[in-house]
Design an enzyme around this catalytic site. Structure first.
Site, PDB file in Angstrom:
ATOM      1  N   ARG A  51      -2.523   1.992  -2.797  1.00 39.45           N
ATOM      2  CA  ARG A  51      -2.190   2.804  -3.951  1.00 39.45           C
ATOM      3  C   ARG A  51      -0.887   2.934  -4.450  1.00 39.45           C
ATOM      4  O   ARG A  51      -0.507   3.633  -5.283  1.00 39.45           O
ATOM      5  CB  ARG A  51      -2.810   4.253  -3.923  1.00 39.45           C
ATOM      6  CG  ARG A  51      -4.158   4.347  -3.608  1.00 39.45           C
ATOM      7  CD  ARG A  51      -5.127   3.914  -4.651  1.00 39.45           C
ATOM      8  NE  ARG A  51      -6.520   4.150  -4.628  1.00 39.45           N
ATOM      9  CZ  ARG A  51      -7.465   3.470  -5.002  1.00 39.45           C
ATOM     10  NH1 ARG A  51      -7.273   2.502  -5.597  1.00 39.45           N
ATOM     11  NH2 ARG A  51      -8.838   3.867  -4.613  1.00 39.45           N
TER      12      ARG A  51
ATOM     13  N   ASP B 287     -12.480  -1.961   1.938  1.00 38.57           N
ATOM     14  CA  ASP B 287     -12.244  -1.642   0.696  1.00 38.57           C
ATOM     15  C   ASP B 287     -11.888   0.038   0.821  1.00 38.57           C
ATOM     16  O   ASP B 287     -12.450   0.711   0.050  1.00 38.57           O
ATOM     17  CB  ASP B 287     -13.786  -1.874   0.054  1.00 38.57           C
ATOM     18  CG  ASP B 287     -13.425  -1.532  -1.445  1.00 38.57           C
ATOM     19  OD1 ASP B 287     -12.110  -1.469  -1.932  1.00 38.57           O
ATOM     20  OD2 ASP B 287     -14.211  -1.634  -2.220  1.00 38.57           O
TER      21      ASP B 287
END
Lengths: 338, 442
Positions: free
Chosen positions: B64, B314
């Site tokens: 992120r 993931d």
């Protein structure tokens, strides 16, 4: 009938003639959670509410001191008015919280709005939302009772209950009756809630729709959900044969724009409930529609306004059923519910 | 220096499964075996009853940073990875800005060198701005050190663009990782298209939405000869397509996530938790959606038969606000680092997968997908000491407030797992250790 006096503490007093001892629900989320006994209990309570509605002075103080909020994230006139009238008739304070125009526009989250309403001292939140599942989130977030007034394509339990009540009042029983639900099953919260409710009451449900408006895995849905008498008959003439109740659903015009239907004309030819098709049903067949109707699309005018249509009675019964539900759930303390 | 003694040394890809010691010196594996010599002054971990394996290599995670630091940072994400036993993670480029130029790759590498506790290998975009229109300056990205290209979060929608990207990527011998999703079919979809979506009144995401892109990309890989890696395979149909392509020599590899191997579409209702009350549980909202038991069976079979090469997390952390809202508005994704191993061990204990397959899919096989089979996911002497020590039988309960990751979004909260990572060693340093692990200094 008589109404017992309201105490000075404004707590909900029992209505005589109503046995709500077995009622254990704090919320009305969908009919999958209700037993046959619960639904019969709602009917009996609704009968008493109907009597109140038939008086000259349609007002009792049963829910005096209770606050009910109509939290509507989707435009609605009929359901909202019905809830408002139900709450007012029982003497409750009613706040309209039109979330489409107020806090949503300012970007307040659903969860924050719910907590605000709880802090205002709300006893019951009646929630309508364009997205499925919102009443379930509400029930987890706050201690108020939640009534689902329609969530996305998922459920509309008060509509299904008023449908069942209307059939029961007219025919006197539900067990074994054949109901045909026609049209946009895929996007219909009314159809889903009725499938639960009708199955619980031992009715036989036939769904009739073009394949694009049906559910993808309907067989597994039916078997996983334990609905014993639900089937699909895509040809409407065949579906209507022998029906005791037929219920065309409102067809949203967007469905054609989304490419689910080649044209409204073709839908109308295949699935409009008209006089000819209605004549294939039982002689005493009744016609229901959750409204608002698209005359001459899913239902022909002659049928909508014909002698077999109970569409207006549905509206009146809707107020009674919602009164009954408000009455029943405000008598249940949180923690008592199953 | 560090010595790990008394453990079962397990490196299935390299045929190592023996009791013994492992000696680490200057960040590298100095020697492995029984009766090896090491200085008596070396700090020591007694791994009695434990397994010592190569550190896990994750081909697919979202750190992120830059742009979404409220969800995760390189620091918090790599700390969570270490808790999960991962010593190398490949981070996806759907940041803000996306990783479509050398300067952003360099920025991530610099941040990682300052803040990361595990090895961070950046993945670059396939197309500029992840817009699916023009291919990135791949040579520049390759030179900057990306290990693969991906527009993860989206497919490359245009077949011609994807074809060009594949052709062009052949010059660098790096795989293209494709997130397979035909958006015209998934548009507005929330969970798997099936009976649960029917029951909940939610728009479904059909298996075909994934399989259409898998099939297209396999055809393009056959045409171009480019290395294709299929991200997060979730359907039986996709496994069958990949199997067929592999048999015909198409240069394709594939990964599956722990949640697609362990959870089904029914999890979104979360009926078992909380007295049978139906829920719309956004913690189980993920793309691809959780599918069916039949899909899980095919995925497990695919792992065993080598159709699926790797297990990748993931890891997709999100804030509470992004999850605690209307299900249709809630973000897709599961915070996966800290539950991956525990959830997979459930498959081992249930007899659905053997330890050798499981560990190779977490170590050398993902390393090979990015061409790093020689130096990652191995206990070879001379390799960097990236090692995990775990207990197959240790039972523990998932408690998300205790996650190291900023993302507490997990469908496994409250689950009891059997099998736990007890220590993670990165480049010779112990960067995570369970309370039960003692390092004995002379």
């Amino acid at each position: 009938m008589t109404i017992s006096a309201v105490g000075s503490d404004a707590s909900v007093q029992p209505l005589s003639g109503v046995s709500s001892g077995v009622w254990q629900h704090h919320h009305v989320l969908d009919l999958d959670e209700f037993s046959r006994g619960d639904i019969e209990n709602i009917f009996k309570t609704s009968n008493i509410m109907r009597q109140i509605l038939d008086r000259d002075v349609k007002r009792v103080p049963t829910l005096r001191g209770k606050t009910i909020v109509n939290l509507f994230y989707e435009p609605s006139t009929r359901t909202r008015a019905s809830f408002e009238l139900a709450a007012k008739t029982l003497g409750a304070e009613v706040l309209g919280f039109d979330a489409v125009r107020t806090s949503v526009a300012k970007g307040e989250s659903l969860v924050n709005t719910l907590h605000t309403l709880e802090a205002l001292g709300t006893d019951v939140i009646v929630v309508r939302h364009p997205q499925s599942g919102v009443p379930y989130i509400a029930a987890q977030e706050v201690n108020c009772s939640i009534i689902n007034a329609g969530d996305g394509c998922h459920a509309h339990p008060t509509q299904a209950l008023l449908d069942l009540y209307t059939i029961w009042r007219r025919i006197g029983k539900l067990e074994g009756l054949k109901v045909v639900i026609i049209g946009d099953i895929k996007h219909s919260r009314v159809a889903r809630s009725n499938m639960w409710g009708m199955s619980k009451m031992g009715m036989k449900v036939t769904l009739s729709a073009p394949s694009t408006l049906l559910l993808r895995d309907i067989d597994q849905f039916i078997s996983q959900s334990g609905m014993s008498h639900v089937d699909v008959v895509s040809n409407l003439d065949n579906a209507v044969e022998g029906a005791d109740v037929v219920m065309p659903l409102r067809l949203q015009l967007e469905r054609q724009e989304e490419g689910l239907l080649p044209s409204l004309r073709e839908f109308t030819l295949r699935y409009q409930l008209d006089g000819r098709r209605l004549s294939l049903a039982n002689r005493n067949v009744i016609v229901l529609h959750p409204g608002p109707i698209h005359e001459d699309i899913e239902i022909a005018s002659e049928v909508a306004h014909g002698s077999q249509s109970l569409i207006e009675q549905q509206v009146t019964n809707g107020v009674a059923v919602r009164m009954a539900l408000l009455y029943l759930i405000t008598r249940t303390k949180r923690g008592d519910q199953t | 220096m560090l010595v790990i003694t008394n453990g079962r040394i397990f490196d299935p890809c390299h045929g190592i499964d023996q009791p013994g010691e492992l000696f680490i010196k200057e960040g590298k594996i100095e020697s492995v075996g029984t009766g090896i010599s090491f200085p008596s002054s070396a700090p020591m971990i007694d791994a009695k009853g434990l397994i010592i394996s190569p550190g896990f290599v994750d081909l697919h995670c979202h750190l992120r940073e830059p742009g979404f630091e409220e969800e995760e940072t390189i620091a918090s994400g790599t700390q969570a990875a270490a808790v999960g036993g991962f010593t190398t993670v490949c981070c996806m480029p759907n940041t803000d800005p996306p990783v479509d130029s050398k300067s952003i790759v360099n920025w991530i590498k610099k941040r990682a060198s300052e803040n990361a506790v595990v090895n961070v290998l950046p993945i670059g975009c396939i197309t500029k701005g992840r817009k699916g229109k023009e291919i990135c300056d791949m040579a520049e990205l390759a030179e900057a050190g990306v290990v693969a290209f991906s527009d993860d979060g989206d497919s490359v929608p245009d077949s011609q663009v994807m074809c060009h990207a594949m052709d062009y990527s052949r010059d660098f011998d790096l795989p293209l990782i494709e997130h397979c999703e035909d958006k015209s079919l998934t548009n507005g979809g929330v969970i798997n298209e099936g009976w649960v979506a029917d029951r909940l009144g939610l728009k479904g995401i059909p298996a075909a939405a994934e399989e259409i892109i898998v099939a297209r990309d396999l055809a393009l890989a056959r045409l171009t000869g480019a290395k294709l890696h299929i991200a997060h395979v979730s359907t039986r149909g996709a496994v069958e397509l990949i199997q067929h392509a592999k048999r015909n020599g198409v240069p394709v590899t594939a990964e599956v996530t722990p949640h697609h191997l362990t959870l089904t579409q029914e999890r979104i209702m979360n009926m078992s938790n909380g007295g049978g009350q139906l829920k719309y549980d956004s913690d189980a909202k993920v793309y691809p959606p959780l599918r069916t038991q039949d899909d899980i069976d095919a995925l497990l079979e695919g792992l065993k038969e080598g159709v699926i090469d790797a297990i990748a997390t993931d890891h997709a952390p999100h804030t509470q606000a992004q999850k605690k809202c209307e299900l249709e508005l809630a973000a897709f994704g599961i915070s996966g680092f800290e539950t991956a191993f525990g959830s997979l061990m459930g498959l081992l204990h249930a007899g659905k997968i053997d330890l050798g397959t499981l560990i190779s899919k977490l170590t050398c096989e993902p390393a090979r997908v990015i061409g790093r089979g020689n130096d990652l996911g191995t206990l070879r002497v001379g390799a960097m000491a990236n090692i995990v020590i775990f207990d197959v039988d240790r039972e523990w309960q998932v408690d998300r407030p205790r996650f190291v990751s900023k993302g507490k979004n997990t469908p496994f909260d409250g689950c009891w797992f059997k099998g736990k990572v007890l220590a993670t060693i990165v480049n010779g340093e112990i960067l995570y250790q369970d309370d039960s692990v003692r390092v004995n200094h002379e």
